[in-house]
Design an enzyme around this catalytic site. Structure first.
Site, PDB file in Angstrom:
ATOM      1  N   ASN A 208       1.316 -11.225   2.815  1.00 17.08           N
ATOM      2  CA  ASN A 208       2.088 -11.190   4.054  1.00 17.08           C
ATOM      3  C   ASN A 208       1.224 -10.606   5.158  1.00 17.08           C
ATOM      4  O   ASN A 208       0.078 -10.224   4.923  1.00 17.08           O
ATOM      5  CB  ASN A 208       3.385 -10.401   3.861  1.00 17.08           C
ATOM      6  N   ASP A 304      11.099  -3.061  -7.612  1.00 15.34           N
ATOM      7  CA  ASP A 304      11.266  -2.416  -6.310  1.00 15.34           C
ATOM      8  C   ASP A 304      10.801  -0.965  -6.447  1.00 15.34           C
ATOM      9  O   ASP A 304      11.461  -0.139  -7.089  1.00 15.34           O
ATOM     10  CB  ASP A 304      12.727  -2.506  -5.852  1.00 15.34           C
ATOM     11  N   ILE A 305       9.673  -0.675  -5.850  1.00 15.84           N
ATOM     12  CA  ILE A 305       9.050   0.646  -6.020  1.00 15.84           C
ATOM     13  C   ILE A 305       9.913   1.719  -5.369  1.00 15.84           C
ATOM     14  O   ILE A 305      10.185   2.775  -5.958  1.00 15.84           O
ATOM     15  CB  ILE A 305       7.628   0.643  -5.417  1.00 15.84           C
ATOM     16  N   PHE A 323      11.073   1.972   4.373  1.00 20.30           N
ATOM     17  CA  PHE A 323      10.954   1.246   5.639  1.00 20.30           C
ATOM     18  C   PHE A 323      11.806  -0.009   5.567  1.00 20.30           C
ATOM     19  O   PHE A 323      12.048  -0.537   4.483  1.00 20.30           O
ATOM     20  CB  PHE A 323       9.486   0.871   5.907  1.00 20.30           C
ATOM     21  N   LYS A 341      19.232   1.104  -1.852  1.00 20.55           N
ATOM     22  CA  LYS A 341      18.037   1.556  -2.578  1.00 20.55           C
ATOM     23  C   LYS A 341      18.148   3.005  -3.022  1.00 20.55           C
ATOM     24  O   LYS A 341      17.476   3.411  -3.959  1.00 20.55           O
ATOM     25  CB  LYS A 341      16.810   1.392  -1.682  1.00 20.55           C
TER      26      LYS A 341
END
Ligand code: CTP
Length: 397
Positions: A208, A304-305, A323, A341
């Site tokens: 990305n 997903d860290i 973020f 999250k």
């Protein structure tokens, strides 16, 4: 490491003054601002013009300059700095300091301040070894004055022994160590940054547009505030900052492993633009064109860290910051993301193409916390980093 630090540099009279010019460059490269003071003797070795050209600012020379006093009094000059560096520190200047004399701008500044002082002595080997100098050094050390060097070696005067001024980078390291005692001293923080690359085959990957600029600025600001930073970075455009432990990774899975290896930490700042998917069965040999037949890529979701660390049962960091890059309904989406999250804060930014934020130098963020959202004005990524570091320092107390 020195981002935003203000150094007052006093250049004394000695042949080593030429190295002070390089020192100014090195300090500024690391983000510090340098306000130079040139003693009368120092002005015999380097010119005010070279000094001010390199410092990018006016050089102060005269105690009785009424223009200077009108702009910034000498008391203010010495107190607005984070650190005063004297390089070269001559035997004479050290004697004045030890005796509390104030008969020129440099010695007056040094007496009028309670800011930390670092001396880089330079003098003839006999002068260094003289009982008077050694007595002054002992007095100054007792007063809390810091020293770097001198080194031993061949001297400009033809003699050999201790008295050579430390090299500019040695002085920079001493400056960094002296300033390391910030509000985050003793805290360990992991920062993720940059994109991840997810291989398709040995020569192709999915990535990305993240440049890694914001994550790098954050790591730098946290280290500047005294934190021990583990910087886990994907393949980014920008160089990682100095003074942090750098762990380079390619993929999201490697990034998670590196973060887990960095634990325990007091805080985690997850600024990386992690690829959400990876290609399953990424080939070990290059995919070839086969007579018009199109390859079909199959994807799997990456770990997903941020969520993994946020939801740790034991040993969760005190503060977890994520973020959110959004293009519309920034606050609503980011607020939902925070809850989903399980992190403490979300730094949300609007990355619609019109904002020029992705890959740019500025950022406009909203900080989402449990008790509400706070919109920050548009500012540079370095300033966002600095403010975030201050907030993290408050939160970690
Ligand atoms: N993140 C992560 N690991 C992932 C994906 C994201 O740690 N596999 C982190 C990012 O570092 C960032 C936050 O989660 O802190 C972003 O969450 P994400 O859901 O990826 O948000 P967006 O990129 O904004 O995408 P979307 O709106 O599609 O959810």
């Amino acid at each position: 490491m020195l981002a935003g630090k203000r150094i007052l540099l006093i250049i004394g009279g000695g042949i080593a003054a030429y190295k002070a010019l390089d020192l100014i460059r090195r300090l500024r490269e690391r983000g510090a601002s340098v306000t130079p003071v040139l003693t009368r003797a120092g002005g015999e070795f380097v010119t005010p013009l070279s000094v001010s050209a390199l410092a990018g600012t006016k050089v102060f020379q005269d105690l009785f300059d009424l223009t200077d006093e009108a702009e910034m009094g000498h008391i203010e000059l010495s107190r607005s700095a984070d650190l005063i560096v004297v390089a070269p520190a001559t035997a004479d200047l050290m004697a004045k300091m030890a005796g509390g004399q104030a008969d020129d701008l440099a010695s007056t500044l040094l007496l009028a301040t309670d800011t930390a002082v670092l001396l880089a002595p330079a003098m003839n080997v006999r002068m260094w070894g003289h009982a008077a100098t050694q007595r002054n050094i002992a007095t100054l050390k007792g007063d809390g004055i810091g020293f770097v060097g001198p080194n031993a070696g061949d001297m400009a005067c033809g003699e050999h022994g201790p008295g050579r001024m430390s090299e500019p980078l040695e002085i920079v390291a001493a400056v960094e160590a002296r300033l390391a005692a910030g509000p985050l001293a003793g805290k360990r923080i992991v920062v993720t940054s940059g994109p991840t690359h997810e291989p398709i085959d040995p020569v192709r990957y999915i990535a990305n547009r993240s440049s890694g600029a914001q994550g790098t600025a954050i790591a730098m600001a946290l280290a500047g505030a005294g934190a021990e930073v583990v910087f886990v970075t994907g393949p980014a455009d920008v160089q990682p900052p100095e003074g942090v432990e750098v762990v380079r990774v390619e993929t999201a899975q490697e990034m998670l492993q590196a973060v887990e290896a960095a634990l325990p930490v007091d805080a985690g700042v997850f600024a990386a633009a992690v690829a959400d998917w990876r290609v399953t069965r990424a080939g070990t040999s290059k995919i070839k064109k086969e007579g018009g037949k199109l390859p079909v890529l199959e994807f799997a979701e990456n770990p997903d860290i941020l969520a993994t660390v946020s939801q740790m049962e034991a040993g969760r960091p005190t503060l977890v910051v994520g973020f959110a890059a959004e293009t519309d309904d920034v606050v609503a989406h980011a607020t939902a993301k925070r809850a989903r999250k399980g992190c403490d804060w979300i730094v949300a930014n609007d990355v619609s193409p019109a904002t020029g934020i992705m890959g740019g130098v500025e950022n406009a963020v909203t900080l989402i916390m449990a008790d509400g959202a706070e919109e920050w004005p548009r500012m540079s990524k370095a300033e966002v980093a600095q403010q975030l570091a201050e907030r993290i320092a408050e939160a970690l107390g």
